[in-house]
Design a protein around this motif. Structure first.
Motif, mmCIF file in Angstrom:
data_model
loop_
_atom_site.group_PDB
_atom_site.id
_atom_site.type_symbol
_atom_site.label_atom_id
_atom_site.label_comp_id
_atom_site.label_asym_id
_atom_site.label_seq_id
_atom_site.Cartn_x
_atom_site.Cartn_y
_atom_site.Cartn_z
ATOM 1 N N LEU A 24 0.827 -1.197 0.000
ATOM 2 C CA LEU A 24 0.000 0.000 0.000
ATOM 3 C C LEU A 24 0.865 1.252 0.000
ATOM 4 C CD1 LEU A 24 -2.802 1.037 -0.111
ATOM 5 C CD2 LEU A 24 -2.911 0.954 2.368
ATOM 6 N N GLY A 25 2.002 1.166 0.691
ATOM 7 C CA GLY A 25 2.941 2.266 0.621
ATOM 8 C C GLY A 25 3.430 2.488 -0.796
ATOM 9 N N LEU A 26 3.674 1.391 -1.508
ATOM 10 C CA LEU A 26 4.067 1.507 -2.917
ATOM 11 C C LEU A 26 2.940 2.072 -3.769
ATOM 12 C CD1 LEU A 26 5.921 -1.903 -3.352
ATOM 13 C CD2 LEU A 26 6.961 0.355 -3.551
ATOM 14 N N LEU A 27 1.714 1.679 -3.446
ATOM 15 C CA LEU A 27 0.567 2.101 -4.243
ATOM 16 C C LEU A 27 0.224 3.567 -4.027
ATOM 17 C CD1 LEU A 27 -1.787 1.331 -6.138
ATOM 18 C CD2 LEU A 27 -3.097 0.718 -4.086
ATOM 19 N N SER A 28 0.211 4.005 -2.761
ATOM 20 C CA SER A 28 -0.303 5.338 -2.444
ATOM 21 C C SER A 28 0.630 6.197 -1.608
ATOM 22 C CB SER A 28 -1.641 5.201 -1.693
ATOM 23 O OG SER A 28 -2.570 4.461 -2.440
ATOM 24 N N GLY A 29 1.675 5.612 -1.044
ATOM 25 C CA GLY A 29 2.564 6.395 -0.201
ATOM 26 C C GLY A 29 3.272 7.505 -0.934
ATOM 27 N N LYS A 60 8.692 5.927 -7.643
ATOM 28 C CA LYS A 60 7.661 4.895 -7.622
ATOM 29 C C LYS A 60 7.946 3.816 -8.667
ATOM 30 C CE LYS A 60 2.603 4.409 -8.120
ATOM 31 N NZ LYS A 60 2.146 4.262 -6.730
ATOM 32 N N ALA A 61 8.305 4.244 -9.880
ATOM 33 C CA ALA A 61 8.572 3.289 -10.957
ATOM 34 C C ALA A 61 9.768 2.405 -10.629
ATOM 35 C CB ALA A 61 8.803 4.033 -12.264
ATOM 36 N N VAL A 62 10.834 2.988 -10.094
ATOM 37 C CA VAL A 62 12.015 2.210 -9.731
ATOM 38 C C VAL A 62 11.673 1.197 -8.641
ATOM 39 C CG1 VAL A 62 14.321 2.334 -8.698
ATOM 40 C CG2 VAL A 62 13.642 3.996 -10.440
ATOM 41 N N GLY A 63 10.870 1.610 -7.672
ATOM 42 C CA GLY A 63 10.474 0.687 -6.605
ATOM 43 C C GLY A 63 9.730 -0.524 -7.128
ATOM 44 N N TYR A 64 8.846 -0.313 -8.107
ATOM 45 C CA TYR A 64 8.097 -1.446 -8.660
ATOM 46 C C TYR A 64 8.982 -2.360 -9.504
ATOM 47 C CZ TYR A 64 3.385 -0.416 -7.061
ATOM 48 O OH TYR A 64 2.273 -0.248 -6.276
ATOM 49 N N VAL A 65 9.987 -1.810 -10.151
ATOM 50 C CA VAL A 65 10.932 -2.665 -10.876
ATOM 51 C C VAL A 65 11.673 -3.574 -9.895
ATOM 52 C CG1 VAL A 65 13.064 -2.689 -12.228
ATOM 53 C CG2 VAL A 65 11.213 -1.120 -12.842
ATOM 54 N N VAL A 66 12.091 -3.006 -8.764
ATOM 55 C CA VAL A 66 12.769 -3.807 -7.732
ATOM 56 C C VAL A 66 11.828 -4.883 -7.188
ATOM 57 C CG1 VAL A 66 13.776 -3.710 -5.410
ATOM 58 C CG2 VAL A 66 14.368 -1.974 -7.109
ATOM 59 N N ALA A 105 8.547 -6.584 -0.850
ATOM 60 C CA ALA A 105 7.760 -5.355 -0.771
ATOM 61 C C ALA A 105 8.435 -4.308 0.112
ATOM 62 C CB ALA A 105 6.357 -5.672 -0.249
ATOM 63 N N LEU A 106 8.992 -4.734 1.241
ATOM 64 C CA LEU A 106 9.648 -3.789 2.145
ATOM 65 C C LEU A 106 10.894 -3.172 1.497
ATOM 66 C CD1 LEU A 106 9.267 -5.795 5.470
ATOM 67 C CD2 LEU A 106 8.190 -3.599 4.930
ATOM 68 N N ILE A 107 11.668 -3.992 0.802
ATOM 69 C CA ILE A 107 12.851 -3.461 0.116
ATOM 70 C C ILE A 107 12.432 -2.475 -0.975
ATOM 71 C CG2 ILE A 107 14.773 -4.071 -1.403
ATOM 72 C CD1 ILE A 107 14.976 -6.717 0.203
ATOM 73 N N ALA A 108 11.390 -2.830 -1.737
ATOM 74 C CA ALA A 108 10.920 -1.938 -2.798
ATOM 75 C C ALA A 108 10.428 -0.610 -2.231
ATOM 76 C CB ALA A 108 9.815 -2.616 -3.603
ATOM 77 N N LEU A 109 9.700 -0.663 -1.109
ATOM 78 C CA LEU A 109 9.208 0.574 -0.485
ATOM 79 C C LEU A 109 10.377 1.442 -0.024
ATOM 80 C CD1 LEU A 109 6.887 2.314 0.499
ATOM 81 C CD2 LEU A 109 6.848 0.968 2.614
ATOM 82 N N ALA A 110 11.387 0.804 0.569
ATOM 83 C CA ALA A 110 12.570 1.563 0.990
ATOM 84 C C ALA A 110 13.237 2.241 -0.207
ATOM 85 C CB ALA A 110 13.557 0.635 1.698
ATOM 86 N N VAL A 111 13.282 1.553 -1.344
ATOM 87 C CA VAL A 111 13.861 2.139 -2.554
ATOM 88 C C VAL A 111 13.062 3.366 -2.992
ATOM 89 C CG1 VAL A 111 14.240 1.742 -5.021
ATOM 90 C CG2 VAL A 111 14.950 0.016 -3.358
ATOM 91 N N VAL A 112 11.719 3.272 -2.954
ATOM 92 C CA VAL A 112 10.876 4.414 -3.339
ATOM 93 C C VAL A 112 11.198 5.628 -2.469
ATOM 94 C CG1 VAL A 112 8.515 5.291 -3.397
ATOM 95 C CG2 VAL A 112 9.002 3.009 -4.260
ATOM 96 N N VAL A 113 11.244 5.420 -1.156
ATOM 97 C CA VAL A 113 11.492 6.534 -0.242
ATOM 98 C C VAL A 113 12.871 7.146 -0.482
ATOM 99 C CG1 VAL A 113 11.752 7.182 2.185
ATOM 100 C CG2 VAL A 113 9.922 5.614 1.501
ATOM 101 N N LEU A 114 13.883 6.309 -0.607
ATOM 102 C CA LEU A 114 15.245 6.814 -0.779
ATOM 103 C C LEU A 114 15.404 7.561 -2.104
ATOM 104 C CD1 LEU A 114 17.292 3.783 0.603
ATOM 105 C CD2 LEU A 114 16.936 5.999 1.699
ATOM 106 N N VAL A 115 14.867 6.996 -3.187
ATOM 107 C CA VAL A 115 14.990 7.657 -4.486
ATOM 108 C C VAL A 115 14.213 8.972 -4.497
ATOM 109 C CG1 VAL A 115 14.507 7.461 -6.961
ATOM 110 C CG2 VAL A 115 15.417 5.502 -5.708
ATOM 111 N N ALA A 116 13.022 8.994 -3.881
ATOM 112 C CA ALA A 116 12.241 10.233 -3.831
ATOM 113 C C ALA A 116 12.969 11.304 -3.015
ATOM 114 C CB ALA A 116 10.861 9.962 -3.235
#
Length: 478
Positions: A234-239, A400-406, A369-380
């Motif tokens: 959900l963090g990936l979807l809407s965070g 967001k796009a990079v996180g989903y690739v991960v 999912a947790l690793i991908a969410l961390a990537v979204v936050v760090l890249v943003a």
């Protein structure tokens, strides 16, 4: 571990044509859901303005996050258990009842917290109470929708989806016309979601967890790693909306939310296809399950990639319809194109996640999912502050796009390690083509000759989709 408990047999696979038939119904339902929200969107942005609409967008993200925590990762387990033996449907209803009880408990905690914060002057009850009630109700709706999917009853799923999204958003818009504030919008929204929850209880008929104590306990143990996974998803979807508000302000969050709604159209397509596809995968005969999954999943990814490219290329015209000139159109078009690429990664992730779930390696899903969410936050955090207001909105979209690739890469790796699922090489070609065209849509100028290039590329994508449609239909029909 085996996917079927001792002494039981898996349910028979439905006819091969069921995927096509159910995909159409789920696609229509989810498309109506998304289209309804998009129909409300241009009016909501104009009635509320960028700041108040940004607050509404943030509030709705909070509702989804709290609802996900209350669901405790159980929807995936409900789907799996429904197809495991003669008692499977009864166990699924008991697990859905567990979801409802967890939602009610979390709602009590949320109301108590709202009263405490209000007493100390740190919260406005006009916004907090509707958010808590909507979160409880939305979890109940998800429980009912999960049972509808497990039973292969898409019409019930459709009714709940439209009422809890189109109906609720429309009610919020109508209320906001009289008083254009976030509190008014969210109150009307919550009332309709509660009505949808009542309908979900009538259609789903969940049972108390005590009717199948042993298997409910086993299901909860399997779902436990899915709780952090669901929260991270959900963090990936809407965070990213929350990140946009923090990094580029409330007005930027409003612009980003419009781009997100438009860019999510191919994502909605991926979810709709998965709603039909997932239960059929898990009920397919085990000896043919993963070969069938790879074949049909490749066809579905082709459909999603074409949708992503088409929406991204038409981005400037979609943005012009959905938001007035007070919004940052340049940023929104760029963000929209990048967000469209998410749907391609997500379609592949969904197929791989089914294999990981069936192998009972749900902990792997949580880690991915947790690793991908961390990537979204760090890249943003890295991109947005360095890019100005316009570039900041696009920076959040890139994160967001990079996180989903991960997420897709890790889950596919886990599926390859723990299951027989093997994606064919051509799925990579399809995915990369769709992503490349979507990114072209993000970077092409909005006016001049580039506009004609957009139209030409969109026409080519449409022609290619029509050309390959018969072959895709043959694959889906088996």
């Amino acid at each position: 571990m085996t996917s079927t408990p001792e002494g039981t047999a898996p349910t028979a696979a439905p006819a091969s044509g069921s995927l096509g038939a159910h995909s159409v119904v789920y696609l229509v339902g989810t498309a109506l859901q998304g289209l309804g929200v998009l129909l409300v969107l241009p009016f909501a942005t104009r009635v509320l303005g960028a700041v108040e609409f940004g607050r509404v967008a943030t509030g709705l993200v909070v509702v989804q996050m709290v609802g996900t925590i209350a669901a405790a990762g159980l929807p995936q387990v409900v789907l799996r258990e429904h197809h495991r033996g003669a008692e499977g449907p009864r166990v699924a209803r008991a697990l859905a009842g567990t979801m409802v009880l967890l939602a009610l408990g979390l709602g009590v905690v949320g109301l108590a917290l709202a009263l405490l914060l209000s007493a100390t002057g740190h919260a406005d009850l006009r916004q907090w109470v509707p958010l808590v009630l909507a979160a409880v109700a939305l979890t109940t709706v998800v429980a009912g929708q999960t049972l509808m999917r497990a039973r292969l009853q898409p019409w019930g799923f459709l009714a709940l989806a439209v009422l809890a999204t189109v109906g609720a958003q429309l009610a919020g818009l109508l209320a906001a016309r009289a008083e254009p504030t976030a509190g008014t919008y969210l109150t009307a929204y919550a009332v309709v979601v509660v009505l949808a929850a009542v309908l979900a209880l009538v259609l789903g008929r969940p049972l108390p967890p005590t009717v199948e104590r042993a298997r409910v306990r086993a299901g909860i143990r399997l779902a436990t790693p899915l709780l952090p996974q669901a929260a991270a998803m959900l963090g990936l979807l809407s965070g990213d909306v929350l990140l946009a508000r923090v990094l580029v302000g409330e007005a930027g969050a409003g612009s980003y939310q419009v781009a997100l709604q438009l860019g999510n159209m191919p994502f909605v397509l991926a979810v709709a296809l998965f709603n039909a596809w997932g239960p059929l995968v898990l009920s397919h005969p085990i000896d043919r399950r993963w070969a069938w999954t790879a074949r049909t999943g490749t066809a579905l990814t082709t459909v999603v990639a074409a949708g992503a490219a088409g929406v991204a290329l038409l981005g400037p015209w979609l943005v012009a319809v959905m938001a007035d000139p007070g919004f940052d159109h340049v940023a929104m078009v760029g963000a929209l194109g990048v967000i469209c690429t998410v749907s391609v990664s997500y379609m592949l992730y969904q197929g791989s996640s089914l294999a990981v779930l069936d192998a009972e390696r749900t902990g792997r899903l949580a880690w991915a999912a947790l690793i991908a969410l961390a990537v979204v936050v760090l890249v943003a955090l890295w991109l947005a502050p360095r890019s100005g207001a316009t570039g900041g909105v696009v920076g959040v979209a890139i994160a967001k796009a990079v996180g989903y690739v991960v997420l897709m890469a890790l889950t596919t790796w886990f599926a390859r390690t723990h299951s027989p699922l093997r994606w064919p090489p051509r799925v990579a070609v399809v995915a990369l083509a769709g992503v490349a065209l979507a990114l072209v849509g993000a970077v092409l100028p909005l006016e001049g000759p580039a506009a004609w290039v957009r139209v030409a590329l969109a026409a080519l994508v449409g022609a290619a989709a029509v050309a390959v449609a018969p072959r895709i239909l043959r694959v889906l029909r088996g």
